[in-house]
Structures are given as C-alpha cells and as structure tokens.
Design a protein around this motif. Structure first.
Motif, PDB file in Angstrom:
ATOM      1  N   HIS B 233      27.366  30.958  61.310  1.00 19.17           N
ATOM      2  CA  HIS B 233      29.001  30.881  62.540  1.00 19.17           C
ATOM      3  C   HIS B 233      28.157  31.531  63.724  1.00 19.17           C
ATOM      4  N   TYR B 234      28.999  31.207  64.660  1.00 19.57           N
ATOM      5  CA  TYR B 234      28.429  31.430  65.966  1.00 19.57           C
ATOM      6  C   TYR B 234      29.442  32.579  66.722  1.00 19.57           C
ATOM      7  N   GLY B 235      29.527  32.765  67.746  1.00 15.56           N
ATOM      8  CA  GLY B 235      30.624  33.443  68.139  1.00 15.56           C
ATOM      9  C   GLY B 235      31.707  32.869  69.275  1.00 15.56           C
ATOM     10  N   THR B 238      34.265  32.235  65.789  1.00 13.93           N
ATOM     11  CA  THR B 238      35.826  32.747  65.016  1.00 13.93           C
ATOM     12  C   THR B 238      36.480  33.088  65.595  1.00 13.93           C
ATOM     13  N   TRP B 390      33.872  40.648  67.553  1.00 15.39           N
ATOM     14  CA  TRP B 390      33.572  39.927  66.968  1.00 15.39           C
ATOM     15  C   TRP B 390      32.747  38.727  68.050  1.00 15.39           C
ATOM     16  N   PRO B 392      28.307  37.042  70.852  1.00 13.56           N
ATOM     17  CA  PRO B 392      26.828  36.788  70.054  1.00 13.56           C
ATOM     18  C   PRO B 392      26.078  37.964  71.738  1.00 13.56           C
ATOM     19  N   ASN B 417      31.418  42.910  65.733  1.00 14.60           N
ATOM     20  CA  ASN B 417      30.282  42.663  64.761  1.00 14.60           C
ATOM     21  C   ASN B 417      29.434  40.750  65.733  1.00 14.60           C
ATOM     22  N   THR B 419      27.280  37.591  65.874  1.00 12.58           N
ATOM     23  CA  THR B 419      27.404  36.667  65.484  1.00 12.58           C
ATOM     24  C   THR B 419      25.990  36.126  65.364  1.00 12.58           C
TER      25      THR B 419
END
Ligand code: FES
Ligand code: FES
Lengths: 150, 772
Positions: B233-235, B238, B390, B392, B417, B419
C-alpha cells in the motif's frame, strides 16, 4: 457499455470510452497493484498484459480493450507464486517496490515470448520499465533466474 | 532448501545464492541473498555501544526508548513491533524492528511490523532523511528490545517463583534451564505487560557474537511479498468511500499567482464534478502549497483531462526572468571573485601566487528533479475540525504540525497515516501536496486524493540546487599540492524558508566543502553569494553531489597535470592518517553528529580507497577505448570509494562496464540492504551524470516527463556493480547508507571517461558532450 474481462472477471464501463485503462483499474475497480508513473508510456509502471502482450495501461483507452482479456499483477497467479514473482523474492529485487508490479508484468510477457532470454535480451526487453531506485541488476538477475527455473 | 545451480550467472553477487523457504502462517517468505562482499563479520562490542554519542537527542522531539510504545505481544505469541520511520526503499521498516527482535530474543517469523502514524511526542523524531535512521536508532532499538526481554523474563521468574537470574529468553520463549520449564512469549504477554519498564541504563545488551539477525543480511524486507503480488500500500493506493480525485494546475513560475480561470470546458469533461481555486502562499513559504486551480472528478483520468481543458491566466511575479543560461554565467562570475571565507588554513593567496604551477577547474551542475517513481500524492479527509491524512511522507511529524498550523487547529486533531513511499529522495520531506489535499477536502466536504502528474512533479519540485564549483590548486616543483582554494556558489535550501538568503547554510557548507579531508598547508573555502529563483530542497546526498564531482574531478586533473596515477594522487591529497581539525570553521555541522564520535578520520577514507582498489582491481589493463576512474568521498559520516570502468565508442556512446564501490558505514545491521542501496546509488549517480538537468526559461521549467528529464534505464545501466562492505573498527558507530553512495559516482565516471578518451567533463550532465 464496454465489456472487458479483467483477471477472469467480467467488468463493464459506461463512462468515457477514452478513459485510460489505468484509471479504470485503479480508481473505478480498485485494482491498485497497477501503478502510475508517467501517464505517457515512458516508464512501464502501469504495465498489464492484454492477450499475452505487455501493454501500458496509461495510454490504452478502455475502448481499446473492449471484449479483450486483461491481466494485472493481482491476477497473475492465484497464490502469488508465479515463477517470476518467486524469482523476484529470491533475489530480493525491490527497494521501494513501486515500479515492481510493472516490471514483473513486463518480465512475464518477455518470458512468454522468449523463454530463455540472454542477459542482453533481458536488458533490451526491460528497458521500457524505469526503476528510479535502481534495482536493474537484480531485476536482470531475477528474470534470468525465472527463465532457468526457480 | 533449494540451491540455485548457476549462481555465476547472477551478476554482481559473489556468493552462491542460497534460497530457503520457511512457512509463516501460510505466507511464503524468501530469505535473503547473502550477496556482495562482506569482508568480515562486523564487530559490535558491547563497550562500543556505551562509548559513542549521536545527534539523535538534538533532533526535534529526540528519542523515545519505551517498550510499551514500540512492542506489543499478543496471547497467540505474535509480537508486533512499531516501525516509526518511513519506508522509502532503504529497508528501514524491516531493519529497525529487527534490531528490537534481536535483543528481545523474538523469532522473526512470529513478528509483525506496524507502521507508526505521525506522533513525535509518542515515538520520538520521525524524519526519515539525512541517512540517519540506523545511526540514531541502533542503540535505542536495542534498548527497547532488551527492556521488553527483561519484562518477559521477570514475568516468567515470578510465575515460577525463581530468581530472574535463573531464567533466560531465547527463540520466543523464556526458559528456566535447571527445571527445564519454558513459557512462550504469548503465554507471558499479559504478565509481562504488568512489569515495570526496567531502567534503560541498567540494561545488559546482547553480546554481538550471539546475534541471530544483526549484521547477517538474511532477512528479507517485510513488504517483499506484498510488493510482488501488488498489494503493498503506497500513498497512491488509498481509497476511501466517497473519495474524489483531484489534480491541480499550479502557477508555472515560482511565486506566481492565479489571476483568473475559465472552467466551462473542463466541466464538460465526462467525470469532472467541480473546479475550484486552491489557496497559495507567497514564496518563500517553507512547504506551503503553491496554489492554483483544482479539478475534482470521479477518477484521476477525468481530472487530468479536465485540467487539460482549463483556461487559466497567471501572473508570473518576480521570478519570471529566471533563465538557466544567464544564471549559469552569473554563478561563474561569482565563483571567479572572492567570497565569504568559511574555512581557512595557512595563506592560500600567497601560496597560489608563489606556486610553481596552478591548476584551475570550474565545474557546473544544474538543478535536478527527484522523480520518485510514485509522484507526490495524498489523501485527506477533513471532518469539522478533525483531519485524517494518508500519505507517503518522509516527515509525518512535520506534516502533522504543518497541517495543524495551516488550519489553525491543535495537532491532536490531525492524524497522519504513513503509507509506503514509492521513492522519496528528499522530495517527500515536504508536505505541500498533503496540505493541498487537506484544503480541498475541507472545501468540498468529502475525502480527496490529490494526484501530481509526472509533469507536475518535475515542474513544481523542490529542486536540487544549481552550482558552480571553482577550484584552484597550487603545486610546488615536485608536484606536491601546496595550495587549495575552493569556491562554491549555489542558491541555498534555506531560501525556501526565508527571503533574501544568499549564502549556503552550515548544513550545506558541511557537505563536501569545509569538510574536505585533504592535507594541504594552505587551504581556503569560500562561499560567494547566490540568490534563489525557485524552490530549492534536499535531494539524496544534497550538496555532496556537486562538491564531490568538483573535488574528485580536480584530483583527476591534478593527476594528469603531474603525470601520476589517479589513485596515488588521491591518497597523497588525503595525506596522513589523522583526525581532520576544523578549527577555523565556525559551524562544522558534521551531519548533526558530535565530532568526538564521528570525526573526519582519514585513515578510514584511505582504507576504503585501498579496499576498492584491491577488490576492483585498480590499474588492471582494459581494452582500447575503455578507461578506469576512481573517486572517494565522506558523507553522512560514512566513507565511500568507487571505481568505474567505461568505454566510449567512436560515436560517443557511453557504456559502463563495471562499478566497484567500497563502503565503510561503521557497525551495520543489514548488509543485504546496504548492497541494494549502493547498487541503486550507482544508477542514480549515472542518471544525474548522464542526463540530469532541469532548466528554466522565462521562469518556467522546460522539462516535464521522462522524455525530457530522462533517467537511466536497464539497457544503459552498469553491466555489473560490486559492493564491498568494509568491516568497521571494533568501535565504529553506525553511519549513513542511503545517501553516501551517490556523490563519488559522477566523478569516478568522468575520471574514467578522461582515461578512456582524454576528454574532461566539467559540466554535468554529460549529455551530448561525448558525441563527435
Ligand atoms: S504510467 Fe504508463 S508507462 Fe508510465
Ligand atoms: S523499486 Fe523503487 S522505483 Fe523500482
């Protein structure tokens, strides 16, 4: 209404037929394994397989794949243990990992066409896929490993 | 066990690749490749850990050593360890928790890593930059693990009614040897949590010879499987219910402003829902957004198409005349006149005047874009005065702070959050793209993902600076260097934080200028003025890149001028094994580290040169048209030397045949990830040397995507890269790995090109300079 088979499942799209396949996959269907890196067929992050061939999903419109079969990284192998995926893990290829689903799909297409590529052929065939982290040596080794049996 | 039968065909790996499979609750996990050359086991004596200090406590929010914060044990025995730094490809999300697991005697196959959200009061500093994570956290993570182990042991001893000295944790359980009783970590979890946290100073850390994981490189990154099956799960990955997709048209000139826009055509695009203005901040504004016009749509493709249809009028502002050709001339002129003296020893003017011969080299390096494979992207959900993000980000704590400030709400109302990052390289230390998502979510009352396209990324980056390095070296009759003057002129990163900055900050001067490790009696470093006209930021290795390029090219030029071998010239300039004195430097910075623990130790620099020369077979005979080049550089308190073999054919086509890099990064945790970082650094070094250039005309960036800002692809990457990890002295503290591999690459390459062709590259990128 455009119908496409994606990873063996029927999907339908009645929006803009020119929408790049990439965004249908990622945003509309939720298959986020296929990545966005350039949007111009310059980096390979969005590589999927359409009828055995590697295709850049960012410049392929949904209408181009009407009634065809699309395979994404999520549909490559039911348990995630395709020989190419296994080889990738054995050589510890990824750094950030972002480019790797595209790299893997490209490698699968290469090995379908040429099951025993030389190192030079690997370097040539994978040149459309950028890895900014610079995992090329390991990608080359992993493709080689996959071609010789994992 | 499954042994690969033809390992000799795997390039760059010296040892046979051994592959083991272990089952992990149905998860197949490939164990690591013992690759490259680890020259000997790392020596990690316990005394060593007591003996060194780091700059960790001086970072914002310092260090938190608390097992209650970082470790959780479930009744089923699964140990969850917090990874509080961001994973951008270095392996830190694996390495730091692995250190904890080592000390607490946890079995790694029963460990889960959980990513920390941004909260520096709770976790300590979370800025994942400056190649700092291992060097700041090796000891704290060991202490956290040891404290958790003591708590487990105390709980077991209590349950059995025996003295704690009679029990010992090993392989995920606590054992009472004399009675043969044992209790799993899961069985002890509840009781262990009730124990008080032992005093950190009283903890006894493990003897290095008993390490199961540290220094071995046999554990793969925790995200390996997810990456290969597409579930990492990358930025960009989401997705929230009701989430909208946005792209933004931003002012093409830094400091420019929106005048007006016409959204009629954009709104006609299928899938586009809204067009609205995004607030911008006047330049310079640290990491605040540039502002512009956002197109909101039901998917990213529609948003991009909608933006293409926008008509926008901009006011370009004060940087509208920024022109890279003219600016280079300006920098060159500044570099040829005296500038602010930032280090001086002896009398450089007199020595240059009296020299038998003076060699002058002037080196140019343009702006660079980071182009992390995942362009900036963020999701925000603003509900009333609460924000959840959310993204990176390399700096989740800083992001939280900046989001809170922007909205005027307490930091407690902001959840960041983290990622996975699809690369960062310093770009994702700046949270402008997160603030954009926050502003848009607040404006439309729904979760929003802001996606930067590649063109946005290149054209609105916080670019690597642009620089001219001017070096004059005076030689006596015997060919000995008796004078060294280095003028370095470049707009500073500090210009992104404040107006009217014209000098480099100590943290930039300390990256390869004032810390030059050469033993020259008359030595002076100067920093003439330069003003910025765009956003300048950290790029992997930062100022070390142009400085190492200049200094190590000059070594090559001096070798040529005195008819000597490059390596001999380099060793001669470094001089005797010693600790370099920086008495004349006001603020030596030293990567934020205390000089006592991390001095400039030329013995270590000399050694990496010797190691790389030995392993990389310096001086070997090469075919016609080939050449060898060498360079060495200390950065991020590590010592690196690189040898490159190139060939240039009669059309000017460059091939990199072999790269050898030796790194001394002190005590280390994961040699397998060190190898991958150094392999990658060679590619990034080659990219910037061959192609890297962002230019401005009329204040606007002229490049946009990988066609105009190319990076190295597989077919032009080095044919083989060998990494040689030099074992540290017994008490060398850990030092940087993520960045130090980059700086020596370009000069080793251009020194090799000189050896192959007689052509000296003084301006990067090489571009078409070799074409005849
Ligand atoms: S995103 Fe499709 S090739 Fe780059
Ligand atoms: S692993 Fe980071 S871009 Fe390839």
């Amino acid at each position: 209404m455009i119908k496409i088979k994606i990873n063996g499942q029927d999907q339908a799209w009645d929006g803009d037929p020119d929408l790049p396949l990439l965004w249908l996959l990622r945003d509309e269907i939720g298959l986020t394994g296929t990545k966005f890196g350039c949007g111009q067929a310059l980096c390979g992050a969005c590589t999927v397989i359409v009828d055995k061939q590697a295709v850049r999903a960012c410049v392929t419109s949904v209408s181009d794949v009407a009634d065809r079969e699309v395979t994404t990284i999520e549909g490559l192998d039911p348990t995630g243990d395709h020989p190419v995926q296994k080889a990738w893990r054995q050589v510890n290829v990824p750094q950030c990992g972002y480019c790797q689903s595209g790299q893997i799909m490209q490698a699968v297409a290469l090995l379908t066409e040429n099951p025993k590529p030389t190192h030079d052929q690997i370097r040539e065939a994978m040149a459309g896929n950028i890895c900014r982290c610079g995992c090329y040596q390991r990608i080359e080794n992993a493709v080689h490993l996959a071609s010789t049996g994992v | 066990m499954n042994i690969v039968t033809n390992p000799q065909k795997l390039r760059g790996f010296e040892k046979q690749i051994k592959v083991e499979k272990i089952s992990r609750r149905g998860i197949l996990k490939g164990l690591g490749v013992a690759g490259g050359l680890v020259l000997a086991a790392p020596l990690m004596s316990r005394q060593a850990f007591a003996a060194y200090q780091t700059g960790a406590s001086k970072m914002p929010h310092g260090v938190v050593v608390n097992p209650r914060v970082f470790v959780a044990i479930a009744p089923d025995g699964i140990v969850t360890i917090i990874g509080h730094r961001a994973e951008l490809g270095t392996g830190v999300r694996t390495s730091l928790p692995l250190i904890v697991a080592e000390e607490m005697e946890a079995d790694w196959t029963r460990v889960k890593v959980k990513q920390a959200y941004g909260d520096e009061a709770k976790f300590g500093n979370q800025d994942t930059d400056g190649s700092r994570s291992t060097r700041h956290y090796l000891i704290p993570m060991r202490q956290i693990g040891a404290a958790a182990r003591v708590m487990l042991e105390s709980a077991a001893a209590r349950r059995w009614g025996v003295p704690v000295t009679e029990v010992r944790a090993q392989n995920h359980e606590v054992v009472h040897a004399s009675s043969g009783r044992r209790l799993g970590f899961g069985e002890l979890a509840e009781d262990a949590a009730k124990q008080s946290v032992p005093s950190i100073d009283a903890l006894k850390l493990k003897d290095a010879k008993n390490f199961r994981y540290l220094g071995k490189g046999e554990v793969s990154i925790v995200d390996l499987r997810d990456i290969t099956v597409g579930t990492a799960h990358y930025g960009i990955d989401t997705r929230l219910p009701g989430m909208k997709y946005a792209v933004i048209a931003r002012p093409p000139v830094t400091g420019g402003k929106l005048v007006s826009f016409d959204a009629a055509d954009a709104l006609k695009v299928s899938g586009v829902e809204k067009v609205l203005e995004v607030k911008g901040w006047p330049w310079p504004s640290k990491f605040q957004p540039l502002g512009g016009v956002a197109v909101i749509a039901r998917n990213t493709g529609a948003a991009i198409k909608g933006r293409d249809a926008l008509k926008v009028v901009w006011e370009d502002g004060a940087n509208a005349s920024y022109d890279s050709v003219a600016y280079r001339k300006q920098l060159e002129e500044a570099a040829r006149k005296p500038g602010l003296v930032v280090r001086t020893e002896g009398d450089v003017n007199a020595a240059l005047k009296g020299a038998y011969k003076v060699v002058v080299g002037e080196y140019y390096m343009p702006h660079l874009a980071h182009v992390s494979m995942e362009p900036p992207v963020a999701v925000a959900d603003v509900k009333g005065d609460k924000v959840e993000v959310w993204a990176p980000v390399q700096s989740p704590g800083g992001t939280r702070e900046d989001v809170a400030k922007t909205l005027g709400i307490p930091e407690d109302n902001v959840t960041v959050n983290v990622t996975l990052l699809g690369g960062g390289f310093g770009r994702k230390s700046k949270c402008d793209f997160v603030i954009e998502a926050v502003l848009l979510s607040k404006a439309i009352g729904a979760p929003v993902k802001v996606q930067w396209t590649r063109e946005d990324d290149v054209q609105h980056d916080f670019l690597h600076t642009v620089s001219v390095e001017h070096i004059e070296a005076g030689l006596d009759k015997s060919g000995k260097v008796i004078a060294w003057r280095h003028r370095s002129v470049a707009p500073s990163i500090a210009s992104t934080f404040a107006a009217n900055v014209v000098h480099q900050a100590p943290f930039e001067l300390g990256m390869g200028l004032i810390d030059v490790p050469f033993e020259v009696a008359n030595l002076q470093c100067e920093n003439p003025e330069a003003a910025a006209h765009t956003r300048i930021g950290w790029f992997r290795s930062v100022s070390n890149i142009p400085r190492a390029f200049a200094v190590q090219s000059m070594v090559g030029e001096l070798a040529h001028a005195t008819n000597r071998d490059q390596k001999e010239m380099l060793l001669d300039l470094i001089g005797s094994p010693r600790i370099v004195k920086l008495d004349s430097v006001k603020d030596p910075w030293n990567y934020g580290e205390p000089y006592g623990s991390y001095p400039i130790d030329t013995a270590r620099l000399l050694r990496v040169v010797e190691v790389v020369a030995d392993k990389g077979k310096w001086g070997r005979s090469v075919p016609k048209g080939h050449g060898l080049g060498i360079a060495a550089h200390r950065s991020f308190v590590s010592y690196i030397a690189t040898i490159v073999e190139v060939s240039v054919d009669d059309k000017g086509k460059l091939t990199v045949h072999q790269v050898d890099t030796a790194i001394d990064c002190g005590t280390y945790v994961n040699p397998e990830r060190i190898q991958s970082q150094i392999e990658g650094a060679a590619i990034m070094g080659l990219s910037l040397a061959k192609y890297g250039e962002v230019t401005f005309k009329n204040g606007k960036v002229e490049q946009g995507n990988f066609d105009t800002f190319p990076v190295i692809r597989m077919d032009e990457s080095p044919i083989v890269t060998h990494v040689h990890i030099v074992p540290p002295d017994s008490d060398a503290p850990p030092s940087g790995v993520g960045e130090p591999g980059v700086p020596p690459f370009a000069p080793a390459l251009t020194n090799a090109i000189f050896a192959a062709t007689g052509k000296r590259i003084r301006a990067l990128p090489i571009g078409k300079q070799l074409e005849t």
